[in-house]
Write a protein that holds these residues in place. Structure first.
Motif, PDB file in Angstrom:
ATOM      1  N   GLY A 216       0.825  -1.196   0.000  1.00  0.00           N
ATOM      2  CA  GLY A 216       0.000   0.000   0.000  1.00  0.00           C
ATOM      3  C   GLY A 216       0.858   1.243   0.000  1.00  0.00           C
ATOM      4  N   SER A 217       0.635   2.108   0.986  1.00  0.00           N
ATOM      5  CA  SER A 217       1.401   3.355   1.070  1.00  0.00           C
ATOM      6  C   SER A 217       2.651   3.209   1.927  1.00  0.00           C
ATOM      7  CB  SER A 217       0.515   4.467   1.644  1.00  0.00           C
ATOM      8  OG  SER A 217       0.059   4.113   2.957  1.00  0.00           O
ATOM      9  N   LYS A 218       2.855   2.045   2.532  1.00  0.00           N
ATOM     10  CA  LYS A 218       4.015   1.819   3.393  1.00  0.00           C
ATOM     11  C   LYS A 218       5.198   1.298   2.590  1.00  0.00           C
ATOM     12  CE  LYS A 218       1.387   0.771   7.615  1.00  0.00           C
ATOM     13  NZ  LYS A 218       1.152  -0.265   8.668  1.00  0.00           N
ATOM     14  N   THR A 219       6.366   1.882   2.803  1.00  0.00           N
ATOM     15  CA  THR A 219       7.592   1.455   2.118  1.00  0.00           C
ATOM     16  C   THR A 219       8.743   1.447   3.110  1.00  0.00           C
ATOM     17  OG1 THR A 219       6.858   2.388   0.012  1.00  0.00           O
ATOM     18  CG2 THR A 219       9.206   1.955   0.254  1.00  0.00           C
ATOM     19  N   GLU A 220       9.503   0.378   3.102  1.00  0.00           N
ATOM     20  CA  GLU A 220      10.704   0.280   3.936  1.00  0.00           C
ATOM     21  C   GLU A 220      11.829  -0.341   3.109  1.00  0.00           C
ATOM     22  OE1 GLU A 220      10.421  -1.135   8.021  1.00  0.00           O
ATOM     23  OE2 GLU A 220       8.231  -1.213   7.783  1.00  0.00           O
ATOM     24  N   SER A 221      13.076   0.015   3.447  1.00  0.00           N
ATOM     25  CA  SER A 221      14.260  -0.553   2.797  1.00  0.00           C
ATOM     26  C   SER A 221      15.152  -1.178   3.857  1.00  0.00           C
ATOM     27  CB  SER A 221      15.030   0.539   2.045  1.00  0.00           C
ATOM     28  OG  SER A 221      16.222   0.017   1.492  1.00  0.00           O
ATOM     29  N   THR A 222      15.640  -2.391   3.580  1.00  0.00           N
ATOM     30  CA  THR A 222      16.511  -3.066   4.540  1.00  0.00           C
ATOM     31  C   THR A 222      17.743  -3.626   3.831  1.00  0.00           C
ATOM     32  OG1 THR A 222      15.560  -5.291   4.349  1.00  0.00           O
ATOM     33  CG2 THR A 222      14.470  -3.757   5.850  1.00  0.00           C
ATOM     34  N   THR A 223      18.721  -4.027   4.632  1.00  0.00           N
ATOM     35  CA  THR A 223      19.971  -4.585   4.128  1.00  0.00           C
ATOM     36  C   THR A 223      19.819  -6.079   3.869  1.00  0.00           C
ATOM     37  OG1 THR A 223      21.240  -2.954   5.364  1.00  0.00           O
ATOM     38  CG2 THR A 223      22.415  -4.916   4.632  1.00  0.00           C
ATOM     39  N   CYS A 224      20.432  -6.539   2.788  1.00  0.00           N
ATOM     40  CA  CYS A 224      20.382  -7.951   2.408  1.00  0.00           C
ATOM     41  C   CYS A 224      21.792  -8.452   2.131  1.00  0.00           C
ATOM     42  CB  CYS A 224      19.518  -8.157   1.165  1.00  0.00           C
ATOM     43  SG  CYS A 224      17.854  -7.465   1.287  1.00  0.00           S
ATOM     44  N   ASN A 225      22.003  -9.741   2.311  1.00  0.00           N
ATOM     45  CA  ASN A 225      23.308 -10.317   2.001  1.00  0.00           C
ATOM     46  C   ASN A 225      23.270 -11.811   2.286  1.00  0.00           C
ATOM     47  OD1 ASN A 225      26.122 -10.488   1.404  1.00  0.00           O
ATOM     48  ND2 ASN A 225      26.417  -8.439   2.255  1.00  0.00           N
ATOM     49  N   VAL A 226      24.325 -12.492   1.839  1.00  0.00           N
ATOM     50  CA  VAL A 226      24.542 -13.873   2.266  1.00  0.00           C
ATOM     51  C   VAL A 226      25.413 -13.884   3.521  1.00  0.00           C
ATOM     52  CG1 VAL A 226      26.645 -14.297   0.929  1.00  0.00           C
ATOM     53  CG2 VAL A 226      25.074 -16.172   1.364  1.00  0.00           C
ATOM     54  N   CYS A 227      26.016 -12.732   3.823  1.00  0.00           N
ATOM     55  CA  CYS A 227      26.826 -12.545   5.026  1.00  0.00           C
ATOM     56  C   CYS A 227      26.222 -11.396   5.817  1.00  0.00           C
ATOM     57  CB  CYS A 227      28.281 -12.242   4.681  1.00  0.00           C
ATOM     58  SG  CYS A 227      29.133 -13.551   3.777  1.00  0.00           S
ATOM     59  N   LYS A 251      14.410  -8.073   8.299  1.00  0.00           N
ATOM     60  CA  LYS A 251      12.960  -7.891   8.173  1.00  0.00           C
ATOM     61  C   LYS A 251      12.573  -6.434   8.437  1.00  0.00           C
ATOM     62  CE  LYS A 251       8.539  -9.659   9.828  1.00  0.00           C
ATOM     63  NZ  LYS A 251       7.972  -8.285   9.915  1.00  0.00           N
ATOM     64  N   PRO A 252      11.709  -5.874   7.609  1.00  0.00           N
ATOM     65  CA  PRO A 252      11.217  -4.520   7.882  1.00  0.00           C
ATOM     66  C   PRO A 252      10.442  -4.483   9.202  1.00  0.00           C
ATOM     67  CG  PRO A 252      10.533  -5.299   5.704  1.00  0.00           C
ATOM     68  CD  PRO A 252      11.122  -6.465   6.412  1.00  0.00           C
ATOM     69  N   GLN A 253      10.411  -3.315   9.809  1.00  0.00           N
ATOM     70  CA  GLN A 253       9.754  -3.196  11.112  1.00  0.00           C
ATOM     71  C   GLN A 253       8.244  -3.390  11.015  1.00  0.00           C
ATOM     72  OE1 GLN A 253      10.876   0.517  12.905  1.00  0.00           O
ATOM     73  NE2 GLN A 253      12.922  -0.200  13.477  1.00  0.00           N
ATOM     74  N   ASN A 254       7.638  -2.864   9.933  1.00  0.00           N
ATOM     75  CA  ASN A 254       6.175  -2.825   9.876  1.00  0.00           C
ATOM     76  C   ASN A 254       5.592  -3.541   8.670  1.00  0.00           C
ATOM     77  OD1 ASN A 254       5.966  -1.014  12.211  1.00  0.00           O
ATOM     78  ND2 ASN A 254       6.865   0.526  10.852  1.00  0.00           N
ATOM     79  N   LEU A 255       6.410  -4.287   7.958  1.00  0.00           N
ATOM     80  CA  LEU A 255       5.929  -4.993   6.768  1.00  0.00           C
ATOM     81  C   LEU A 255       6.377  -6.444   6.820  1.00  0.00           C
ATOM     82  CD1 LEU A 255       6.663  -2.325   3.991  1.00  0.00           C
ATOM     83  CD2 LEU A 255       4.430  -2.928   4.935  1.00  0.00           C
ATOM     84  N   GLU A 258       6.932 -11.000   2.590  1.00  0.00           N
ATOM     85  CA  GLU A 258       6.336 -11.215   1.275  1.00  0.00           C
ATOM     86  C   GLU A 258       6.164  -9.914   0.488  1.00  0.00           C
ATOM     87  OE1 GLU A 258       3.147 -10.114   4.069  1.00  0.00           O
ATOM     88  OE2 GLU A 258       4.830 -11.535   4.134  1.00  0.00           O
ATOM     89  N   SER A 259       6.385  -8.763   1.141  1.00  0.00           N
ATOM     90  CA  SER A 259       6.184  -7.476   0.455  1.00  0.00           C
ATOM     91  C   SER A 259       7.438  -6.964  -0.240  1.00  0.00           C
ATOM     92  CB  SER A 259       5.686  -6.433   1.457  1.00  0.00           C
ATOM     93  OG  SER A 259       6.642  -6.243   2.499  1.00  0.00           O
ATOM     94  N   ARG A 260       8.482  -7.777  -0.309  1.00  0.00           N
ATOM     95  CA  ARG A 260       9.718  -7.380  -0.997  1.00  0.00           C
ATOM     96  C   ARG A 260       9.446  -7.195  -2.486  1.00  0.00           C
ATOM     97  NH1 ARG A 260      14.379 -11.539  -2.575  1.00  0.00           N
ATOM     98  NH2 ARG A 260      16.164 -10.155  -2.916  1.00  0.00           N
ATOM     99  N   ILE A 261       9.955  -6.079  -3.063  1.00  0.00           N
ATOM    100  CA  ILE A 261       9.668  -5.809  -4.474  1.00  0.00           C
ATOM    101  C   ILE A 261      10.908  -5.671  -5.343  1.00  0.00           C
ATOM    102  CG2 ILE A 261       7.457  -4.701  -3.929  1.00  0.00           C
ATOM    103  CD1 ILE A 261       8.861  -2.000  -4.479  1.00  0.00           C
TER     104      ILE A 261
END
Length: 557
Positions: A216-227, A251-255, A258-261
């Motif tokens: 919806g209107s909520k968007t968050e960005s997080t760090t990803c890696n294999v390490c 994991k995002p705080q409020n999402l 499955e909402s990864r885009i």
């Protein structure tokens, strides 16, 4: 407070002979389970690989492999283990490190004397000195060597041998007549290699990745890696179900996960110690030619029947090929033809060419799309850097596709739904005599422990073996790593030393599999053009000629 009386257990006691029988039964069961576990462990050896070989750290996650693959991985890691050199003290002086201006090489006389002939082995002795021009007593420097004749546009890579005492040999096979000049380059000092090794051990996450999560209107960005370093933040597990390739995002705080885009390259953290940056200075101690202490060239004549070739007793080096008149000539058994655009079309008529890998493979798609006369790129509305791409020649029934490999991949933002693993893509292909597969994967794995790369390539190999089992006439071509220009950033993230190690591992994993090799390493070392992550057009043309010579033997000019 409520108090409940304890039950009278004595009222339910069993006869003594029944208790003894049950006790014996339990003991027998425990003994049988123990014996079964011991026997099972005998067939599954526990492998203990030293940390200095693997660089493994607990916050990196590795794909699970079989005991047989673990043994193979251990052998590969040991085969590419770099020579050790003394530890650098916290406040070391640059004066004790390798300095190309004080180092030199010498062409050794022909064994047995006489003139140099085509087919001879030429040996060059290299002595590395420090900034005080004192000979070094240990090895571990990264050197490249080539023999070339600019007037003939001829060149061949040399084979460097580390004698572990500050001296090295470079061995060349003489392959053309005339004057040929030796060139030796110090890529990195042994001290610089120690820094690169430490970075991989301690900071395999120095390049991170990002994913955007949206609902919806909520968007968050997080760090990803294999390490990912330990944290109280929960993780989203995006490990691939089919291949087992691990990938995680915080994991995002409020999402929800499955909402990864999307997926994109994140930040680079440069965390060098005091003065370490001075080990990576272009034109001073990184990618710098070493001068000769005498003549730098030899004159080669054609061989005669009454004078045998000069053979080195210590090493015999046969390169995969060489350049002559600007064209690559293979020494691996396949005659490389030169294909005009029209001959390229005739060769690929009725064929599908599927290209998988990084941007160095995307170059091949771009070359084919630009060169084949009647092919047209089909607009898939994808980004220029990431793809996927498709080009079609309807008249000649030719299809060429490109798809980048799955994470880790240091591209700009693109949809998470487009993240595909090469092994999974191969499982979906029928294959056959009109299918050509090209795989090139190496550059984006440089900052990670070798296990991450080896296990990815093993996964791809498994898919290749299964593809060839169901469609043996499928042509599978592997493109190796190549040398490149080095800035400080490029060195810390994608050094030639990192590429060299992965190139060796790639060849080891595919050894014995029915695939063809395009030796991009030697093709870029041997060429006179400057090193580049994305080789210049004349080199790409030669690589495509090799590919088409595998596809259509004898059809070029």
């Amino acid at each position: 407070m409520e108090v409940r009386p304890r039950p009278n257990l004595g009222a339910f006691s069993l006869p003594k002979y029944v208790q003894v029988f049950l006790l014996l039964t339990v003991c027998v069961v425990i003994f049988m389970v123990f014996c079964t576990d011991v026997m099972a462990n005998k067939s599954k050896p526990v492998l203990k690989i030293p940390d200095d070989v693997t660089g493994q750290r607990s916050f990196c996650t590795f794909r699970q492999i079989s005991p047989e693959e673990a043994l193979e991985e251990k052998a590969i890691l040991e085969s590419i283990a770099w020579p050790k050199s003394p530890s650098l003290p916290p406040y070391y002086s640059l004066k004790i490190t390798s300095h190309p201006a004080c180092s030199s090489f010498t062409i050794l006389p022909r064994r047995g004397g006489g003139k140099w002939h085509i087919g001879d082995q030429l040996e060059v002795m290299i002595q590395i000195h420090d900034y005080l021009c004192r000979p070094k007593k240990y090895g571990g420097d990264v050197l490249l060597a080539r023999l070339h004749t600019p007037a003939l546009e001829a060149g061949v890579a040399g084979h460097v041998v580390d004698h572990l005492n500050g001296s090295y040999s470079a061995v060349f096979t003489l392959l053309w007549e005339g004057r040929a000049e030796v060139q030796v380059t110090l890529v990195h000092s042994s001290e610089a290699v120690k820094v690169l090794r430490r970075l991989t051990v301690q900071q395999p996450d120095r390049i991170n990745f990002k994913s955007v999560f949206r609902s919806g209107s909520k968007t968050e960005s997080t760090t990803c890696n294999v390490c990912l370093r330990p944290s109280r933040t929960p993780l989203c597990n995006f490990t691939d179900v089919r291949t087992g390739e691990p990938w995680f995002c915080r994991k995002p705080q409020n999402l929800g996960c499955e909402s990864r885009i999307d997926h994109s390259k994140g930040e680079f953290t440069q965390n060098l110690r005091l003065h370490e940056e001075r080990l990576f200075v272009s034109d001073v101690n990184m990618k710098v030619p070493i001068l000769t202490s005498g003549p730098s060239d030899v004159f080669v004549t054609s061989n005669t029947r009454d004078e045998p070739n000069s053979m080195l007793s210590s090493v015999r080096w046969t390169p995969s090929g060489f350049y002559y008149r600007g064209a690559w000539r293979s020494l691996s058994g396949t005659a490389v033809q030169d294909f005009s655009p029209e001959q390229m079309t005739r060769c690929l008529k009725g064929k599908q060419v599927h290209l998988y890998g990084d941007s160095t493979i995307r170059q091949w798609f771009e070359y084919l799309n630009d060169t084949l006369p009647d092919i047209r790129k089909f607009d898939l509305h994808t980004k220029k850097q990431t793809g996927p791409f498709m080009a079609l020649d309807h008249t000649n029934n030719i299809m060429v596709t490109f798809r980048c490999h799955g994470p880790p991949i240091r591209f700009g933002s693109f949809m998470a739904s487009e993240l595909r693993y090469i092994a999974n893509e191969l499982e979906g292909l029928a294959g056959g005599r009109d299918t050509v597969i090209v795989i090139g994967i190496w550059s984006h794995f440089s900052t990670f422990p070798m296990e991450v790369y080896i296990r990815r390539v093993m996964s791809i190999r498994g898919a290749v073996v299964r593809l060839l089992a169901r469609a043996p006439e499928t042509l599978v071509v592997i493109r190796t790593a190549n040398v490149k220009a080095l800035s400080l950033y490029e060195t810390l993230t994608n050094s030639d030393w990192y590429s060299m190690q992965r190139d060796k591992a790639l060849r080891a994993v595919f050894r014995g599999v029915d695939v063809r090799l395009v030796d991009a390493w030697e093709m870029t070392v041997a060429h006179h053009l400057p090193h580049n992550l994305h080789p210049e057009p004349p080199i790409i043309k030669n690589m495509i000629n090799v590919l088409l010579s595998y596809t259509c033997p004898g059809q070029g000019s």
